[in-house]
Design an enzyme around this catalytic site. Structure first.
Site, PDB file in Angstrom:
ATOM      1  N   LYS A  14       0.783  -1.140   0.049  1.00 17.26           N
ATOM      2  CA  LYS A  14       0.022  -0.099   0.099  1.00 17.26           C
ATOM      3  C   LYS A  14       0.961   1.241  -0.013  1.00 17.26           C
ATOM      4  O   LYS A  14       0.716   2.051  -0.658  1.00 17.26           O
ATOM      5  CB  LYS A  14      -0.853   0.070   1.313  1.00 17.26           C
ATOM      6  CG  LYS A  14      -1.962  -1.026   1.210  1.00 17.26           C
ATOM      7  CD  LYS A  14      -2.964  -0.730   2.484  1.00 17.26           C
ATOM      8  CE  LYS A  14      -2.218  -0.806   4.003  1.00 17.26           C
ATOM      9  NZ  LYS A  14      -1.877  -2.034   4.295  1.00 17.26           N
ATOM     10  N   ARG A  85      -9.899   0.564   8.846  1.00 16.74           N
ATOM     11  CA  ARG A  85      -9.469  -0.712   9.329  1.00 16.74           C
ATOM     12  C   ARG A  85     -10.491  -1.586   9.673  1.00 16.74           C
ATOM     13  O   ARG A  85     -10.347  -2.757   9.783  1.00 16.74           O
ATOM     14  CB  ARG A  85      -8.318  -0.876  10.285  1.00 16.74           C
ATOM     15  CG  ARG A  85      -7.014  -0.224   9.718  1.00 16.74           C
ATOM     16  CD  ARG A  85      -6.280  -1.367   9.002  1.00 16.74           C
ATOM     17  NE  ARG A  85      -4.993  -1.722   9.554  1.00 16.74           N
ATOM     18  CZ  ARG A  85      -3.789  -1.021   9.340  1.00 16.74           C
ATOM     19  NH1 ARG A  85      -3.674  -0.036   8.658  1.00 16.74           N
ATOM     20  NH2 ARG A  85      -2.908  -1.520   9.916  1.00 16.74           N
ATOM     21  N   ARG A 120      11.513  -7.386   5.007  1.00 16.60           N
ATOM     22  CA  ARG A 120      11.429  -5.886   4.845  1.00 16.60           C
ATOM     23  C   ARG A 120      12.352  -4.880   5.538  1.00 16.60           C
ATOM     24  O   ARG A 120      12.384  -5.045   6.768  1.00 16.60           O
ATOM     25  CB  ARG A 120       9.605  -5.551   4.985  1.00 16.60           C
ATOM     26  CG  ARG A 120       9.417  -4.197   4.787  1.00 16.60           C
ATOM     27  CD  ARG A 120       8.006  -3.911   4.392  1.00 16.60           C
ATOM     28  NE  ARG A 120       7.047  -3.787   5.631  1.00 16.60           N
ATOM     29  CZ  ARG A 120       5.866  -3.440   5.753  1.00 16.60           C
ATOM     30  NH1 ARG A 120       5.523  -3.212   4.696  1.00 16.60           N
ATOM     31  NH2 ARG A 120       5.143  -3.726   6.809  1.00 16.60           N
ATOM     32  N   ARG A 155      10.751  -2.397  10.899  1.00 14.04           N
ATOM     33  CA  ARG A 155       9.639  -2.115  11.700  1.00 14.04           C
ATOM     34  C   ARG A 155       9.576  -3.026  12.682  1.00 14.04           C
ATOM     35  O   ARG A 155       9.723  -4.371  12.424  1.00 14.04           O
ATOM     36  CB  ARG A 155       8.403  -1.768  10.736  1.00 14.04           C
ATOM     37  CG  ARG A 155       8.181  -0.809  10.110  1.00 14.04           C
ATOM     38  CD  ARG A 155       7.015  -0.983   9.116  1.00 14.04           C
ATOM     39  NE  ARG A 155       5.893  -1.295   9.812  1.00 14.04           N
ATOM     40  CZ  ARG A 155       4.443  -1.291   9.460  1.00 14.04           C
ATOM     41  NH1 ARG A 155       4.212  -0.700   8.117  1.00 14.04           N
ATOM     42  NH2 ARG A 155       3.426  -1.863   9.904  1.00 14.04           N
ATOM     43  N   ARG A 166      -1.666  -9.588  12.848  1.00 15.90           N
ATOM     44  CA  ARG A 166      -2.046  -8.437  11.916  1.00 15.90           C
ATOM     45  C   ARG A 166      -2.949  -9.032  10.571  1.00 15.90           C
ATOM     46  O   ARG A 166      -4.117  -8.411  10.322  1.00 15.90           O
ATOM     47  CB  ARG A 166      -1.044  -7.813  11.195  1.00 15.90           C
ATOM     48  CG  ARG A 166      -0.154  -6.785  12.272  1.00 15.90           C
ATOM     49  CD  ARG A 166       1.128  -6.329  11.905  1.00 15.90           C
ATOM     50  NE  ARG A 166       1.112  -5.498  10.675  1.00 15.90           N
ATOM     51  CZ  ARG A 166       2.622  -5.275  10.251  1.00 15.90           C
ATOM     52  NH1 ARG A 166       3.420  -5.972  10.638  1.00 15.90           N
ATOM     53  NH2 ARG A 166       2.659  -4.431   9.055  1.00 15.90           N
TER      54      ARG A 166
END
Ligand code: AMP
Length: 207
Positions: A14, A85, A120, A155, A166
């Protein structure tokens, strides 16, 4: 210009798409996650929730969003990344701003998301996203950004355990939002994986 919403599971890209679209159309990128992470005075309980991948209270999120949408720079259009969300947030948004034009849903298989999240690494300065586990997305130097030479960071919520949480929250809380926008005939689903192909498809939709 248009006001857009990007909905996708964690790791779907995103943020990357939002940055590319903002550049092309001169839009403002509103990422609730980034807004939260950039707050230096964030209290411990909120930090803990982000770390564990738990959604923050809707009231706090609405407050943040309202403040951001009050700024003048959104007049040319904006992209909401990471909001709404859940259904309550989608309904509440209608009371804050009426003119959402397009909702893009990025559909990505769970295994692919897992690989992306685990490897990531993100530039602390320009936000460019790399992946230490995917050959073509590795930075030239381990933890330095190829673009701006700043430090790359992981992160705190990009772990396998938190990803599971998540993802679960996404399926239970966020997926019902898709139906909400489908009924409004604003929803466009993209199930491509390559970032440039996704971008081209979004551009085609916006035309
Ligand atoms: P993101 O950067 O979008 O992956 O968000 C990181 C974390 O920030 C999430 O796991 C939540 O803890 C929190 N967060 C971001 N957006 C929202 C939202 N719209 N509602 C509640 N919590 C959010």
């Amino acid at each position: 210009m248009k006001n857009l919403i990007l909905i996708a599971p964690p790791g779907a890209g995103k943020g990357t798409q939002a940055k590319m679209l903002c550049k092309k159309y001169n839009l403002v990128h509103i990422s609730i996650g980034d807004l939260l992470r950039s707050q230096t005075d964030l209290n411990e309980s909120l930090k803990e929730k982000i770390k564990k991948g738990v959604l923050i209270d809707d009231n706090i999120i609405f407050e943040l969003l309202k403040n951001r949408l009050n700024k003048d720079d959104i007049k040319n259009g904006f992209i909401l990344d990471g909001f709404p969300r859940n259904l309550n947030q989608a309904i509440g948004l209608e009371n804050i701003i009426k003119n959402i034009d397009v909702v893009i849903y990025l559909e990505v298989p769970k295994k692919e998301l897992e690989n992306r999240i685990i490897g990531r690494i993100i530039c602390s300065n320009c936000g460019h996203v790399y992946n230490s586990l995917i050959e073509k997305l590795r930075p030239t130097n381990n933890d330095i950004c190829d673009i701006c030479n700043s430090k790359l960071e992981k992160r705190i919520d990009d772990t396998l355990e938190v990803f599971e949480k998540r993802y679960d929250t996404y399926i239970k809380e966020t997926q019902p939002v898709l139906e909400f926008y489908k009924k409004q005939e604003k929803l466009y689903t993209i199930n491509l994986l390559d970032k440039d192909e996704i971008f081209n498809e979004i551009v085609r939709i916006l035309k």
